[in-house]
Design a protein around this motif. Structure first.
Motif, PDB file in Angstrom:
ATOM      1  N   MET A 195      19.325 -39.445 -15.922  1.00 46.27           N
ATOM      2  CA  MET A 195      20.722 -39.785 -15.781  1.00 46.27           C
ATOM      3  C   MET A 195      21.016 -40.131 -14.310  1.00 46.27           C
ATOM      4  O   MET A 195      20.310 -39.682 -13.413  1.00 46.27           O
ATOM      5  N   THR A 196      22.046 -40.929 -14.091  1.00 43.86           N
ATOM      6  CA  THR A 196      22.454 -41.283 -12.725  1.00 43.86           C
ATOM      7  C   THR A 196      23.780 -40.618 -12.420  1.00 43.86           C
ATOM      8  O   THR A 196      24.719 -40.692 -13.208  1.00 43.86           O
ATOM      9  N   GLU A 197      23.832 -39.943 -11.273  1.00 40.87           N
ATOM     10  CA  GLU A 197      25.056 -39.273 -10.823  1.00 40.87           C
ATOM     11  C   GLU A 197      25.601 -40.020  -9.610  1.00 40.87           C
ATOM     12  O   GLU A 197      24.843 -40.326  -8.682  1.00 40.87           O
ATOM     13  N   PHE A 198      26.897 -40.284  -9.628  1.00 38.33           N
ATOM     14  CA  PHE A 198      27.573 -40.846  -8.456  1.00 38.33           C
ATOM     15  C   PHE A 198      28.396 -39.723  -7.821  1.00 38.33           C
ATOM     16  O   PHE A 198      29.180 -39.064  -8.514  1.00 38.33           O
ATOM     17  N   ILE A 199      28.197 -39.492  -6.533  1.00 37.67           N
ATOM     18  CA  ILE A 199      28.934 -38.434  -5.840  1.00 37.67           C
ATOM     19  C   ILE A 199      29.762 -39.086  -4.735  1.00 37.67           C
ATOM     20  O   ILE A 199      29.215 -39.664  -3.789  1.00 37.67           O
ATOM     21  N   GLY A 200      31.061 -39.009  -4.877  1.00 39.57           N
ATOM     22  CA  GLY A 200      31.955 -39.660  -3.927  1.00 39.57           C
ATOM     23  C   GLY A 200      32.753 -38.660  -3.116  1.00 39.57           C
ATOM     24  O   GLY A 200      33.088 -37.574  -3.609  1.00 39.57           O
ATOM     25  N   TYR A 201      33.033 -39.045  -1.878  1.00 35.36           N
ATOM     26  CA  TYR A 201      33.766 -38.149  -0.972  1.00 35.36           C
ATOM     27  C   TYR A 201      34.345 -38.980   0.170  1.00 35.36           C
ATOM     28  O   TYR A 201      33.822 -40.046   0.504  1.00 35.36           O
ATOM     29  N   PRO A 202      35.385 -38.477   0.827  1.00 39.96           N
ATOM     30  CA  PRO A 202      35.821 -39.111   2.065  1.00 39.96           C
ATOM     31  C   PRO A 202      34.983 -38.603   3.241  1.00 39.96           C
ATOM     32  O   PRO A 202      34.461 -37.481   3.201  1.00 39.96           O
ATOM     33  N   ILE A 203      34.830 -39.454   4.239  1.00 37.72           N
ATOM     34  CA  ILE A 203      34.191 -39.037   5.495  1.00 37.72           C
ATOM     35  C   ILE A 203      35.239 -38.333   6.349  1.00 37.72           C
ATOM     36  O   ILE A 203      36.315 -38.880   6.613  1.00 37.72           O
ATOM     37  N   TRP A 204      34.931 -37.126   6.752  1.00 34.25           N
ATOM     38  CA  TRP A 204      35.773 -36.375   7.690  1.00 34.25           C
ATOM     39  C   TRP A 204      34.901 -35.996   8.876  1.00 34.25           C
ATOM     40  O   TRP A 204      33.816 -35.409   8.702  1.00 34.25           O
ATOM     41  N   TRP A 205      35.398 -36.297  10.046  1.00 35.05           N
ATOM     42  CA  TRP A 205      34.677 -35.965  11.293  1.00 35.05           C
ATOM     43  C   TRP A 205      33.219 -36.460  11.233  1.00 35.05           C
ATOM     44  O   TRP A 205      32.296 -35.766  11.649  1.00 35.05           O
ATOM     45  N   GLY A 206      33.043 -37.668  10.682  1.00 34.84           N
ATOM     46  CA  GLY A 206      31.732 -38.308  10.704  1.00 34.84           C
ATOM     47  C   GLY A 206      30.774 -37.859   9.612  1.00 34.84           C
ATOM     48  O   GLY A 206      29.643 -38.341   9.555  1.00 34.84           O
ATOM     49  N   GLY A 207      31.191 -36.943   8.748  1.00 36.97           N
ATOM     50  CA  GLY A 207      30.304 -36.471   7.680  1.00 36.97           C
ATOM     51  C   GLY A 207      31.045 -36.308   6.367  1.00 36.97           C
ATOM     52  O   GLY A 207      32.267 -36.548   6.290  1.00 36.97           O
ATOM     53  N   ALA A 208      30.328 -35.938   5.334  1.00 39.54           N
ATOM     54  CA  ALA A 208      30.967 -35.702   4.029  1.00 39.54           C
ATOM     55  C   ALA A 208      31.944 -34.533   4.144  1.00 39.54           C
ATOM     56  O   ALA A 208      31.645 -33.525   4.794  1.00 39.54           O
ATOM     57  N   VAL A 209      33.108 -34.689   3.540  1.00 37.62           N
ATOM     58  CA  VAL A 209      34.088 -33.600   3.574  1.00 37.62           C
ATOM     59  C   VAL A 209      33.447 -32.338   2.970  1.00 37.62           C
ATOM     60  O   VAL A 209      32.707 -32.396   1.993  1.00 37.62           O
ATOM     61  N   TRP A 210      33.680 -31.197   3.604  1.00 32.41           N
ATOM     62  CA  TRP A 210      32.871 -30.013   3.325  1.00 32.41           C
ATOM     63  C   TRP A 210      32.937 -29.435   1.902  1.00 32.41           C
ATOM     64  O   TRP A 210      31.930 -28.831   1.483  1.00 32.41           O
ATOM     65  N   PRO A 211      34.005 -29.594   1.116  1.00 34.65           N
ATOM     66  CA  PRO A 211      33.934 -29.080  -0.270  1.00 34.65           C
ATOM     67  C   PRO A 211      32.786 -29.706  -1.081  1.00 34.65           C
ATOM     68  O   PRO A 211      32.306 -29.102  -2.044  1.00 34.65           O
ATOM     69  N   VAL A 212      32.335 -30.899  -0.662  1.00 35.62           N
ATOM     70  CA  VAL A 212      31.221 -31.540  -1.363  1.00 35.62           C
ATOM     71  C   VAL A 212      29.942 -30.720  -1.193  1.00 35.62           C
ATOM     72  O   VAL A 212      29.083 -30.701  -2.075  1.00 35.62           O
ATOM     73  N   ASN A 213      29.833 -30.024  -0.055  1.00 36.89           N
ATOM     74  CA  ASN A 213      28.650 -29.170   0.157  1.00 36.89           C
ATOM     75  C   ASN A 213      28.524 -28.160  -0.984  1.00 36.89           C
ATOM     76  O   ASN A 213      27.438 -27.934  -1.520  1.00 36.89           O
ATOM     77  N   HIS A 214      29.653 -27.539  -1.330  1.00 34.64           N
ATOM     78  CA  HIS A 214      29.639 -26.534  -2.399  1.00 34.64           C
ATOM     79  C   HIS A 214      29.305 -27.172  -3.740  1.00 34.64           C
ATOM     80  O   HIS A 214      28.584 -26.603  -4.549  1.00 34.64           O
ATOM     81  N   PHE A 215      29.846 -28.378  -3.946  1.00 31.80           N
ATOM     82  CA  PHE A 215      29.568 -29.054  -5.220  1.00 31.80           C
ATOM     83  C   PHE A 215      28.069 -29.289  -5.380  1.00 31.80           C
ATOM     84  O   PHE A 215      27.498 -28.997  -6.431  1.00 31.80           O
ATOM     85  N   VAL A 216      27.427 -29.790  -4.329  1.00 33.78           N
ATOM     86  CA  VAL A 216      26.002 -30.096  -4.486  1.00 33.78           C
ATOM     87  C   VAL A 216      25.156 -28.823  -4.550  1.00 33.78           C
ATOM     88  O   VAL A 216      24.187 -28.756  -5.312  1.00 33.78           O
ATOM     89  N   THR A 217      25.517 -27.806  -3.766  1.00 30.74           N
ATOM     90  CA  THR A 217      24.682 -26.598  -3.790  1.00 30.74           C
ATOM     91  C   THR A 217      24.902 -25.795  -5.080  1.00 30.74           C
ATOM     92  O   THR A 217      24.060 -24.979  -5.442  1.00 30.74           O
ATOM     93  N   ASP A 218      26.025 -26.025  -5.764  1.00 29.71           N
ATOM     94  CA  ASP A 218      26.284 -25.333  -7.026  1.00 29.71           C
ATOM     95  C   ASP A 218      25.673 -26.051  -8.222  1.00 29.71           C
ATOM     96  O   ASP A 218      25.840 -25.609  -9.364  1.00 29.71           O
ATOM     97  N   ASN A 219      25.008 -27.183  -7.975  1.00 29.05           N
ATOM     98  CA  ASN A 219      24.452 -27.965  -9.073  1.00 29.05           C
ATOM     99  C   ASN A 219      22.974 -28.269  -8.825  1.00 29.05           C
ATOM    100  O   ASN A 219      22.503 -28.260  -7.693  1.00 29.05           O
TER     101      ASN A 219
END
Ligand SMILES: Cc1cc2nc3c(=O)[nH]c(=O)nc-3n(C[C@H](O)[C@H](O)[C@H](O)COP(=O)(O)O)c2cc1C
Length: 76
Positions: A1-25
């Motif tokens: 399967m293909t997953e698309f993960i989208g986020y806004p850039i904040w301070w030059g990196g992925a906005v931090w709630p995305v960190n939790h999303f990826v580490t929880d999956n």
């Protein structure tokens, strides 16, 4: 399967709630395509940083879109 993960850039990196999303999956066996919106910053290392953080999944290069991207730009 293909997953698309989208986020806004904040301070030059992925906005931090995305960190939790990826580490929880678990993306084992998945193709993962990151995409981001930003005012001007490039995608940069945000996708590969997430890939390193989780360590699973076949992460692709991904793409950055402007914060006011049209539907046509997104689908192209
Ligand atoms: C706290 C904060 C930090 C941001 N940092 C950046 C940045 O470093 N580079 C950039 O190009 N845009 C930056 N932006 C702009 C966001 O990337 C932009 O608003 C977002 O991608 C558009 O998505 P939205 O419609 O969900 O806000 C920042 C926005 C906020 C609120």
């Amino acid at each position: 399967m293909t997953e698309f993960i989208g986020y806004p850039i904040w301070w030059g990196g992925a906005v931090w709630p995305v960190n939790h999303f990826v580490t929880d999956n678990d993306f084992t066996g998945e193709k993962v395509i990151p995409f981001a919106t930003s005012a001007s910053s490039p995608l940069g290392s945000s996708g590969s940083d997430l890939a390193t953080m989780i360590g699973t999944g076949d992460w692709q290069e991904g793409q950055r879109l402007s914060s006011n991207a049209s539907a046509g730009e997104v689908s192209s």
